[in-house]
Write a protein that holds these residues in place. Structure first.
Motif, PDB file in Angstrom:
ATOM      1  N   ALA A  79       1.031  -6.924  -7.334  1.00 26.09           N
ATOM      2  CA  ALA A  79       0.587  -8.277  -7.006  1.00 26.09           C
ATOM      3  C   ALA A  79       1.815  -9.101  -6.654  1.00 26.09           C
ATOM      4  N   ARG A  91      -4.412  -2.264  -5.400  1.00 22.59           N
ATOM      5  CA  ARG A  91      -4.670  -1.463  -6.605  1.00 22.59           C
ATOM      6  C   ARG A  91      -5.059  -0.049  -6.182  1.00 22.59           C
ATOM      7  N   SER A 118      -4.977 -10.929  -2.443  1.00 22.43           N
ATOM      8  CA  SER A 118      -5.489 -10.067  -3.508  1.00 22.43           C
ATOM      9  C   SER A 118      -4.483  -8.942  -3.734  1.00 22.43           C
ATOM     10  N   PRO A 119      -4.314  -8.522  -4.981  1.00 22.15           N
ATOM     11  CA  PRO A 119      -3.359  -7.449  -5.263  1.00 22.15           C
ATOM     12  C   PRO A 119      -3.831  -6.127  -4.655  1.00 22.15           C
ATOM     13  N   THR A 136       0.831  -1.210   0.000  1.00 18.21           N
ATOM     14  CA  THR A 136       0.000   0.000   0.000  1.00 18.21           C
ATOM     15  C   THR A 136       0.864   1.258   0.000  1.00 18.21           C
ATOM     16  N   GLN A 148       2.155  -3.255 -12.129  1.00 20.87           N
ATOM     17  CA  GLN A 148       1.420  -3.090 -13.386  1.00 20.87           C
ATOM     18  C   GLN A 148       0.800  -1.703 -13.381  1.00 20.87           C
ATOM     19  N   ILE A 184       2.656   1.512  -3.495  1.00 25.59           N
ATOM     20  CA  ILE A 184       1.749   1.875  -4.582  1.00 25.59           C
ATOM     21  C   ILE A 184       1.368   3.352  -4.486  1.00 25.59           C
ATOM     22  N   THR A 232      -4.208   3.402 -13.406  1.00 23.73           N
ATOM     23  CA  THR A 232      -4.407   2.300 -12.464  1.00 23.73           C
ATOM     24  C   THR A 232      -3.051   1.677 -12.195  1.00 23.73           C
ATOM     25  N   GLN A 262      -1.076  -1.269  -9.897  1.00 21.11           N
ATOM     26  CA  GLN A 262      -1.348  -2.476  -9.132  1.00 21.11           C
ATOM     27  C   GLN A 262      -0.043  -3.173  -8.773  1.00 21.11           C
TER      28      GLN A 262
END
Length: 122
Positions: free
Chosen positions: A96, A109, A106-107, A34, A76, A37, A92, A94
């Motif tokens: 993973a 995003r 779960s990834p 988190t 990604q 990202i 977006t 992500q």
């Protein structure tokens, strides 16, 4: 009888500790993903509009801290035009990473929208 009970309690405590340890590790991994990202998205939002091309986005790599803390993780980044004039883009991001246990991860995003000239407003 007491030995059987003590043995049962010991087995239950060991299993509980294993579950707690795994959940703690999952929480730490998710927290790291988190943060990373968010950092990637912040850097993307600061990029000049013309640098937000599919080719430029494909060149982005997962930061080293995330690679070290999330072995096998993949970054990604996708961009999509939100209107015909291409004055609004949806980004977006992500992250993973593979699962090593019975619970699927779960990834993480994050989605943001960027308009032309937004970097000039900062």
């Amino acid at each position: 009888c007491i030995r059987d009970s003590a043995g049962t309690v010991l087995v239950a405590v060991v299993q509980l500790l294993a579950v707690v340890t795994r959940q703690q590790r999952l929480c730490q991994e998710r927290s790291l993903a988190t943060r990373e990202i968010g950092n990637v998205m912040e850097q993307l939002m600061a990029q000049p509009w013309d640098d937000l091309t599919d080719e430029d986005l494909a060149a982005w790599e997962l930061p080293e801290t995330a690679r070290n803390g999330l072995p096998g993780a993949e970054l990604q980044i996708e961009m999509a035009a939100e209107n015909e004039a291409d004055n609004l883009r949806r980004l977006t991001v992500q992250i993973a990473w593979p699962d090593d246990g019975p619970v699927a991860k779960s990834p993480v995003r994050l989605v943001a929208w960027r308009s032309r000239g937004q970097e000039d407003e900062s």
